[in-house]
Design a protein around this motif. Structure first.
Motif, PDB file in Angstrom:
ATOM      1  N   GLU A 172      35.580  53.185  46.072  1.00  0.00           N
ATOM      2  CA  GLU A 172      34.731  54.167  45.382  1.00  0.00           C
ATOM      3  C   GLU A 172      35.244  55.593  45.558  1.00  0.00           C
ATOM      4  OE1 GLU A 172      30.869  53.303  47.070  1.00  0.00           O
ATOM      5  OE2 GLU A 172      30.411  51.913  45.432  1.00  0.00           O
ATOM      6  N   GLU A 204      35.296  43.213  43.242  1.00  0.00           N
ATOM      7  CA  GLU A 204      35.431  44.097  42.086  1.00  0.00           C
ATOM      8  C   GLU A 204      36.471  43.552  41.121  1.00  0.00           C
ATOM      9  OE1 GLU A 204      33.854  46.514  40.899  1.00  0.00           O
ATOM     10  OE2 GLU A 204      32.578  47.255  42.527  1.00  0.00           O
ATOM     11  N   ARG A 232      38.095  50.940  42.783  1.00  0.00           N
ATOM     12  CA  ARG A 232      36.677  50.648  42.600  1.00  0.00           C
ATOM     13  C   ARG A 232      36.047  50.140  43.896  1.00  0.00           C
ATOM     14  NH1 ARG A 232      35.326  47.786  36.919  1.00  0.00           N
ATOM     15  NH2 ARG A 232      33.264  48.309  37.751  1.00  0.00           N
ATOM     16  N   ALA A 248      38.982  44.907  37.684  1.00  0.00           N
ATOM     17  CA  ALA A 248      39.471  46.023  36.865  1.00  0.00           C
ATOM     18  C   ALA A 248      40.678  45.547  36.069  1.00  0.00           C
ATOM     19  CB  ALA A 248      39.831  47.222  37.743  1.00  0.00           C
TER      20      ALA A 248
END
Length: 515
Positions: A440, A420, A437, A422
């Motif tokens: 989740e 992921e 992320r 970000a």
């Protein structure tokens, strides 16, 4: 000399410190070190409080063999039954029952009359004594209780089968003179006092816990209770390492002995500090970093001429050895294994090989590996007993003028690698957002702290975080040569702890539904 028993409650009262959330393998690691330290009794937890605590107490009771393992219980048969199931396989299973005795607690917390409290104490002790070979009964808030009422209820508890009577200074209210007088009064007025040991348990709200404990010893108590580093609720408990060192140094005054191996003090303190995330203040007695440091020229001159000029405690006495064997990139397995044994680190061959590999990787970045570095690596490995959770695979951070972008690869509990990306206003925020992320779920960062294992530019970074996730709160720890990687590991560790705790709760609910 008179023998005084040492009752350690680091794993129960100590774990109640705000922000502390020990996992099962960490509790077991501390328990095994407390066994090596030589405590007579260790209170492993409160089995009826949660399924996780029950399992931890059971794990410890099964592994610890050279001292008694105790569990806490309220004055209820359900609590006592849960404790027995958790402890029954132990070498010397012991129950610790508590019931409040002060007027304010009986009226506002228990909402019970004094007569009802006496009856509850007598009934619970009698029920417990039919199962456990040792039952300790505690008068919660004893130091704010009526002394004659204490005489009455202690007499009843001993008659029902209590082998130890604990008079805790639950709110840290008393003074050394008052506490000593309380024990003397009960010894003189309880007709069956000779049938039980008396124990002192002090909290540090007024900074008097160690002094109060020593005052109780001076008037003949048979057992002392406390925690490593003095951790515990509010201001904490009596710091066992301070009490025990005082007893050793001033044996001429107290005339008592214990079964404690004082040379294990430093390692025990470091282990508890690292696993709980509670940093030992530098100026703390016995185990603080400055306890044997001298900066004043006059002090340095005196110590160089004769250590006793300013040092009343020999560093070696409490485990700060003078061994100068340096470990580095050329050190082999034998030297590393010997150093681990010296530090009290115990492992199976698989764990040793993993630890040696981590050590070798560290030597690529660090010229000299310290004892603290090795201990940090071992704790980071989970002692080879940690369940599978999220693990950091890679971390990539990119800086721009206004934003930081982080890419993280983490293996999930299923074994699948999740990648992921970000952004954030800073590195910590971007790492935090990326982890959010990956799992989740919405996270809330409540605490973030960094410390180094030693001085120097190549020191390992240790990061402690506390996060809220999905209704649960957990603390996490990460260790790495890079502070950003340590931060990512800490976030993932906190997530793992929360999810493991959630799974335990779901399992307990399922078991209840099936029952």
């Amino acid at each position: 000399m008179r023998k005084v028993d040492v009752f350690d409650t680091t794993l129960r009262d100590g774990e109640q410190s705000a922000g502390v959330n020990l996992h099962r393998h960490e509790k077991l690691e501390i328990a095994l070190q407390l066994e090596r330290y030589g405590v007579d009794v260790m209170e492993a937890g409160f089995p009826a409080s949660s399924q996780g605590d029950f399992q931890s107490v059971q794990d410890i009771a099964r592994r610890v063999k050279s001292c008694s393992v105790a569990g806490l219980a309220r004055a209820s048969r359900g609590d006592i039954d849960a404790a027995w199931e958790a402890l029954r396989e132990g070498t010397e299973p012991r129950l610790h029952i508590f019931l409040a005795t002060s007027p304010i607690h009986m009226e506002y917390k228990l909402r019970m009359t004094p007569d009802a409290v006496v009856a509850a104490a007598e009934d619970s002790v009698r029920y417990a004594a039919a199962k456990f070979p040792y039952v300790e009964w505690s008068a919660e808030d004893a130091t704010r209780s009526d002394w004659d009422f204490l005489v009455r209820i202690v007499t009843a508890a001993i008659h029902a089968g209590a082998s130890v009577i604990n008079l805790p200074d639950t709110v840290g209210y008393t003074t050394p003179e008052e506490y000593a007088a309380l024990f003397q009064y009960l010894r003189e007025h309880v007709p069956n006092a000779h049938k039980a040991k008396f124990s002192a348990h002090c909290h540090d709200d007024l900074g008097l816990a160690v002094s109060n404990t020593l005052a109780a010893i001076a008037v003949g108590v048979d057992q002392i209770e406390g925690t490593i580093n003095g951790i515990g609720e509010r201001a904490g408990n009596a710091a066992l390492e301070e009490v025990l060192t005082a007893l050793a140094i001033r044996k001429d005054v107290y005339q008592v002995e214990t079964s404690i191996q004082l040379e294990q003090t430093a390692l025990t303190s470091k282990l508890v500090s690292k696993l709980t995330g509670l940093i030992v203040p530098p100026n703390k007695a016995v185990v603080g970093n400055n306890a044997f440091a001298h900066e004043s020229g006059i002090h340095q001159d005196g110590v160089l001429k004769h250590t006793l000029t300013y040092e009343i405690i020999r560093p070696e006495m409490v485990g700060y050895g003078s061994n100068r064997m340096v470990l580095g990139k050329h050190s082999g397995r034998h030297a590393f294994r010997e150093k681990c044994i010296e530090l009290g680190i115990h492992f199976d061959e698989e764990t040793f090989l993993a630890l040696f590999k981590a050590f070798k990787e560290l030597t690529d970045h660090k010229k000299e590996v310290t004892d603290d570095d090795i201990l940090a690596l071992y704790l980071e490995s989970g002692g080879g007993q940690q369940e599978r959770g999220y693990e950091l695979e890679f971390l990539h951070v990119t800086y721009t003028e206004n934003r930081t972008t982080t890419a993280i690869g983490a293996s999930a509990p299923s074994g699948r690698v999740i990648r992921e990306v970000a952004t954030g206003a800073g590195t910590v925020e971007s790492i935090y957002n990326t982890v959010e992320r990956i799992v989740e779920e919405k996270m809330e960062l409540q605490d973030y702290r960094i410390q180094s294992t030693t001085g120097g530019q190549d020191s390992l970074a240790e990061v402690y975080v506390k996060v809220a996730l999905g209704g649960g709160v957990g603390s996490g720890r990460g260790v790495d040569n890079d502070v950003l990687a340590a931060s990512a590991k800490a976030f993932l560790d906190a997530v793992n702890r929360i999810q493991w705790k959630r799974q335990l709760g779901e399992a307990a609910l399922a078991a209840t539904a099936e029952g």
